[in-house]
Design a protein around this motif. Structure first.
Motif, short mmCIF file in Angstrom:
data_model
loop_
_atom_site.label_atom_id
_atom_site.label_comp_id
_atom_site.label_asym_id
_atom_site.label_seq_id
_atom_site.Cartn_x
_atom_site.Cartn_y
_atom_site.Cartn_z
N SER A 80 0.83 -1.21 0.00
CA SER A 80 0.00 0.00 0.00
C SER A 80 0.86 1.25 0.00
O SER A 80 0.59 2.21 -0.71
CB SER A 80 -0.91 0.02 1.22
OG SER A 80 -1.74 -1.10 1.24
N TYR A 81 1.92 1.22 0.84
CA TYR A 81 2.83 2.35 0.94
C TYR A 81 4.12 2.05 0.19
O TYR A 81 4.67 0.95 0.31
CB TYR A 81 3.18 2.66 2.39
CG TYR A 81 2.06 3.26 3.18
CD1 TYR A 81 1.72 4.60 3.02
CD2 TYR A 81 1.35 2.50 4.10
CE1 TYR A 81 0.69 5.16 3.75
CE2 TYR A 81 0.32 3.06 4.84
CZ TYR A 81 -0.01 4.38 4.66
OH TYR A 81 -1.03 4.94 5.38
N VAL A 82 4.59 3.03 -0.56
CA VAL A 82 5.86 2.94 -1.27
C VAL A 82 6.65 4.20 -0.98
O VAL A 82 6.11 5.32 -1.09
CB VAL A 82 5.65 2.80 -2.80
CG1 VAL A 82 6.96 2.92 -3.55
CG2 VAL A 82 4.95 1.49 -3.12
N ALA A 83 7.90 4.03 -0.57
CA ALA A 83 8.79 5.17 -0.33
C ALA A 83 9.91 5.16 -1.36
O ALA A 83 10.35 4.09 -1.79
CB ALA A 83 9.37 5.11 1.08
N TYR A 92 10.04 10.61 -0.71
CA TYR A 92 8.66 10.60 -1.19
C TYR A 92 7.93 9.42 -0.56
O TYR A 92 8.50 8.33 -0.45
CB TYR A 92 8.61 10.41 -2.70
CG TYR A 92 9.26 11.49 -3.51
CD1 TYR A 92 8.52 12.55 -4.03
CD2 TYR A 92 10.63 11.45 -3.81
CE1 TYR A 92 9.11 13.53 -4.80
CE2 TYR A 92 11.23 12.43 -4.58
CZ TYR A 92 10.47 13.47 -5.07
OH TYR A 92 11.06 14.44 -5.84
N LEU A 93 6.67 9.62 -0.21
CA LEU A 93 5.85 8.51 0.24
C LEU A 93 4.55 8.50 -0.57
O LEU A 93 3.87 9.52 -0.67
CB LEU A 93 5.51 8.59 1.73
CG LEU A 93 4.73 7.37 2.20
CD1 LEU A 93 5.66 6.16 2.36
CD2 LEU A 93 3.98 7.63 3.48
N PHE A 94 4.25 7.33 -1.13
CA PHE A 94 3.03 7.13 -1.91
C PHE A 94 2.14 6.13 -1.17
O PHE A 94 2.62 5.21 -0.53
CB PHE A 94 3.37 6.55 -3.29
CG PHE A 94 4.14 7.49 -4.16
CD1 PHE A 94 3.49 8.32 -5.06
CD2 PHE A 94 5.53 7.55 -4.08
CE1 PHE A 94 4.21 9.19 -5.86
CE2 PHE A 94 6.25 8.41 -4.87
CZ PHE A 94 5.59 9.24 -5.76
N LYS A 95 0.84 6.32 -1.32
CA LYS A 95 -0.13 5.34 -0.84
C LYS A 95 -1.02 4.98 -2.02
O LYS A 95 -1.64 5.87 -2.62
CB LYS A 95 -0.96 5.87 0.32
CG LYS A 95 -1.92 4.83 0.86
CD LYS A 95 -2.67 5.33 2.07
CE LYS A 95 -3.56 4.20 2.59
NZ LYS A 95 -4.39 4.67 3.71
N VAL A 121 8.69 5.50 8.48
CA VAL A 121 9.54 5.47 7.29
C VAL A 121 10.94 5.87 7.75
O VAL A 121 11.13 6.98 8.27
CB VAL A 121 9.05 6.44 6.20
CG1 VAL A 121 9.98 6.43 5.00
CG2 VAL A 121 7.62 6.13 5.79
N ALA A 122 11.90 4.96 7.60
CA ALA A 122 13.28 5.24 7.96
C ALA A 122 14.06 5.58 6.70
O ALA A 122 13.87 4.95 5.66
CB ALA A 122 13.90 4.04 8.66
#
Length: 176
Positions: A80-83, A92-95, A121-122
């Protein structure tokens, strides 16, 4: 799944190549690829994030910026989440393929990880710091390591964070 300097994402199984996906032509190809449930996320030096299915088909791609080379990608276990972290200081963080937030660090970023719970998010930066962001983009913690932070991984339960640094050291952090 392997990201290659030849500009391909390659899926291997038992030592055999199942497929190769050719990215857009670029000077240095792809830097990172990770699994996200039944998908593969990859980033290239054209500043493009790719999401591929396990058959090698493109599900979506997104260009982040004109010259914002992607050095690291991460995804939560469900995808669901992509960094994505980049040379140009950006995180950047995408959902579900939509941009949720963009932050900056002090220098180029190389490693990224999303916690198993999907709440953290690290980011490892070449400004010699480890950054920890909340899933909404708030900076929770910045820790000076002393050298470039290259790779990051959360433990399966999310309690620990392991990082690798250019000083040939690994550091283990216990998160509260």
């Amino acid at each position: 799944a392997v990201a290659s300097y030849t500009g391909k994402v390659i899926l291997l199984k038992n030592g055999y190549i199942l497929w190769e996906y050719a990215l857009e032509k670029s000077a240095w190809g792809a830097w990172d690829a990770v699994f996200a449930d039944n998908r593969i996320i990859a980033g290239d030096d054209n500043a493009i994030i790719y999401e591929l299915n396990l058959d090698g088909g493109l599900l979506w791609k997104k260009k982040l910026g004109r010259k914002d080379y992607i050095y690291g990608v991460a995804a939560d276990s469900k995808g669901s989440y992509v960094a994505a972290v980049t040379q140009d200081k950006n995180v950047y963080l995408f959902k579900n393929g939509k941009l949720q937030w963009k932050q900056q660090t002090g220098f180029s970023n190389y490693g990224a990880a999303i916690s198993p719970k999907g709440d953290l998010v690290a980011v490892g930066s070449w400004d010699k710091n480890l950054y920890l962001f909340g899933i909404r983009g708030d900076l929770l913690w910045k820790h000076y390591v002393g050298d470039n932070v290259n790779r990051i991984s959360f433990s399966g339960n999310g309690r620990y964070l392991l990082i690798g640094s250019s000083d040939n050291s690994a550091y283990l952090f216990e998160l509260e």
